[in-house]
Scaffold this active site. Structure first.
Site, short mmCIF file in Angstrom:
data_model
loop_
_atom_site.label_atom_id
_atom_site.label_comp_id
_atom_site.label_asym_id
_atom_site.label_seq_id
_atom_site.Cartn_x
_atom_site.Cartn_y
_atom_site.Cartn_z
N CYS A 1 0.83 -1.21 0.00
CA CYS A 1 0.00 0.00 0.00
C CYS A 1 0.87 1.26 0.00
O CYS A 1 0.61 2.21 -0.76
CB CYS A 1 -0.93 -0.01 1.20
SG CYS A 1 -0.09 -0.31 2.76
N HIS B 1 -2.27 5.68 6.45
CA HIS B 1 -0.89 6.14 6.65
C HIS B 1 -0.81 7.58 6.13
O HIS B 1 -1.60 7.98 5.26
CB HIS B 1 0.11 5.35 5.81
CG HIS B 1 0.04 3.86 5.95
ND1 HIS B 1 0.38 3.19 7.10
CD2 HIS B 1 -0.28 2.89 5.06
CE1 HIS B 1 0.27 1.89 6.92
NE2 HIS B 1 -0.14 1.67 5.68
#
Ligand code: NAD
Length: 336
Positions: free
Chosen positions: A140, A219
Site C-alpha cells: 500500500c 498512513h
C-alpha cells in the site's frame, strides 16, 4: 472472460474478490478460505464459490453447515489465474502449486520482489507486466508513493526523494496488534524497506524512514524531493491533478485529518468506506529552490485493489494501461 480465483479472504482478499466480481471481462472463479466464519457466510450469500485450503478445511465447512466447493487444488482447475491474498510470505509457499497447475498468479506486497517477473503499479509500468505469468502488486505504501512520485518524475524528473512514513499500527480488525501507546520507529533504521520497494517499480533515488503510531485509519507520507527540471507549486498541482488515482484535497474543504478522509469515503457510499485514491493535501505542496514537498495519505486496506484488477488485464494482454485503468475505475466509482 478471465476466470480469477482469489486465495486468502482477509483485508485485501475480500476487497479484491468484490472488485473482480464487478468486471465485465472477468469471472470470479471462487475464493479460498481457511475456515468457516461470518465472512465465508457473507461470501456465500453473495453467490461466491467457496473453497478450503485442504480436505480438513472442507470437513470444517461441512461441520459448520456451510457450502464448500472443494480444495484449493480443485479450485485451480476452474481458474485461469489466481490472485494470492494470503499473509506475507505465504504466497511464496503457494507459488509451486500455482506453477504445477500451470496458472498465472498475482502476488501482494508482503512477498519479496523476487517472487514475480515484475513488481507492479498500473500507471507506472503496466507495459512491463503485459504477457507475464507472475506479477507482484506492491504494498500500500509503495503503491501510494509510486502514484505521486511517478507523476512528478514523468513531469519534472526526480533527482532524489526523502520520505517520512507515519504508519497506522494495525488494520481495524487486527486487535492483537493493539492498543499501543507509543510512537514506534518501524524499523529504527534508515532507510526503511519502502525506498528499495519503490525502486522495484520506479528507477529513482529515494530514502525512506517509517514511524508507527496508534491509529488504524490510513498512513500519512511527508515527501521531500529534488527535481531535475524547475517547477512551480502550480505546475506540481497540475501534474498531480492529472495523475490517475490521485486526488487533491484541502483543509479549507474540511479534509483536516485521515479521519475526515475516511468519513468522505463513507459519505460517498463506497463499499466498506474505501478510499482507493491517494489524497494529497493541496496546501502542503510547496516549492523551495530545486525542491518540492507535499503530504499525502494512503488508505492501506484498499488502495492496491484496483492494481490487482489491472494486473490481471496486463498479464492476459487484453488492453492498454489507459483502457484497463478506465474500466477498473468505472467499476469502483473512481473518477480518474
Ligand atoms: P489478512 O491477514 O487480513 O488476510 C489474509 C487471509 O488469508 C486471512 O483470512 C487468513 O486466514 C488467510 N490465510 C492464511 N493462510 C492462508 C493459506 N495458507 N491459504 C489461504 N488463506 C490463508 O492479510 P492482508 O492484510 O489481507 O494481507 C494480504 C497480503 O496483502 C499481504 O501480502 C500483505 O502484505 C498485503 N497488503 C496488506 C495491506 C494491509 O494494509 N492490510 C495493504 C497492502 C498489501
Amino acid at each position: 472472460m478471465i476466470k480469477v480465483l482469489v486465495n486468502g479472504y482477509g483485508t485485501i482478499g475480500k476487497r479484491v474478490a468484490d472488485a473482480v466480481a464487478k468486471q465485465d471481462d472477468m469471472q470470479l472463479a471462487g475464493i479460498v478460505k481457511l475456515k468457516p466464519d461470518f465472512k465465508s457466510r457473507i461470501a456465500a450469500a453473495k453467490g461466491y464459490h467457496i473453497f478450503a485450503e485442504g480436505s480438513e478445511g472442507v470437513a470444517a465447512f461441512d461441520a459448520a453447515g456451510q457450502r464448500c466447493s472443494g480444495t484449493l487444488r480443485e479450485a485451480l482447475e476452474g481458474a485461469d489465474a489466481v490472485i494470492d491474498c494470503t499473509p506475507g510470505k505465504t504466497g511464496a509457499q503457494n507459488k509451486a502449486l500455482y506453477a504445477s497447475a500451470g496458472k498465472s498468479a498475482v502476488f501482494q506486497g508482503g512477498e519479496s520482489a523476487g517472487i514475480a517477473d515484475v513488481s507492479f503499479v498500473a500507471q507506472c509500468n503496466y507495459a512491463q507486466a503485459r504477457g507475464k505469468k507472475y506479477v507482484r502488486v506492491v504494498s500500500c505504501n509503495t503503491t501510494g508513493l509510486c502514484r505521486t512520485l511517478g507523476a512528478i518524475n514523468a513531469a519534472f524528473g526526480v533527482e532524489s526523494a526523502n520520505v517520512v512514513l507515519v504508519r497506522r499500527a494495525a488494520d481495524p480488525g487486527q486487535v492483537r496488534e493493539g492498543p499501543i501507546n507509543a510512537i514506534v520507529p518501524d524499523p529504527a533504521k534508515i532507510p526503511s524497506h519502502h525506498g528499495p520497494d519503490v525502486q522495484s517499480v520506479l528507477p529513482i533515488s529515494i530514502t525512506t524512514a517509517a514511524l508507527k503510531i496508534p491509529t488504524t485509519l490510513m498512513h500519512v507520507h511527508v515527501v521531500f524531493c529534488r527535481l531535475k527540471r524547475k517547477c512551480s507549486a502550480a505546475d506540481a498541482i497540475n501534474a498531480l491533478e492529472s495523475a490517475p488515482r490521485v486526488m487533491l484535497v484541502s483543509t479549507a474543504d474540511d479534509f483536516a485529518s485521515t479521519a475526515h478522509l475516511i468519513e468522505y469515503a463513507r459519505d460517498l457510499g463506497r463499499s466498506r468506506g474505501d478510499l482507493y485514491e491517494i489524497p494529497v493535501w493541496r496546501e502542503s505542496i510547496s516549492v523551495n529552490g530545486g525542491g518540492l514537498a507535499y503530504m499525502q495519505a494512503v488508505h492501506q486496506e484498499c488502495n492496491v485493489v484496483p492494481e490487482n484488477v489491472d494486473a490481471i488485464r496486463a498479464m492476459f494482454d487484453v488492453c492498454s494501461a489507459e483502457e484497463s485503468i478506465k474500466k477498473t475505475n468505472a467499476s469502483l466509482g473512481i473518477s480518474k
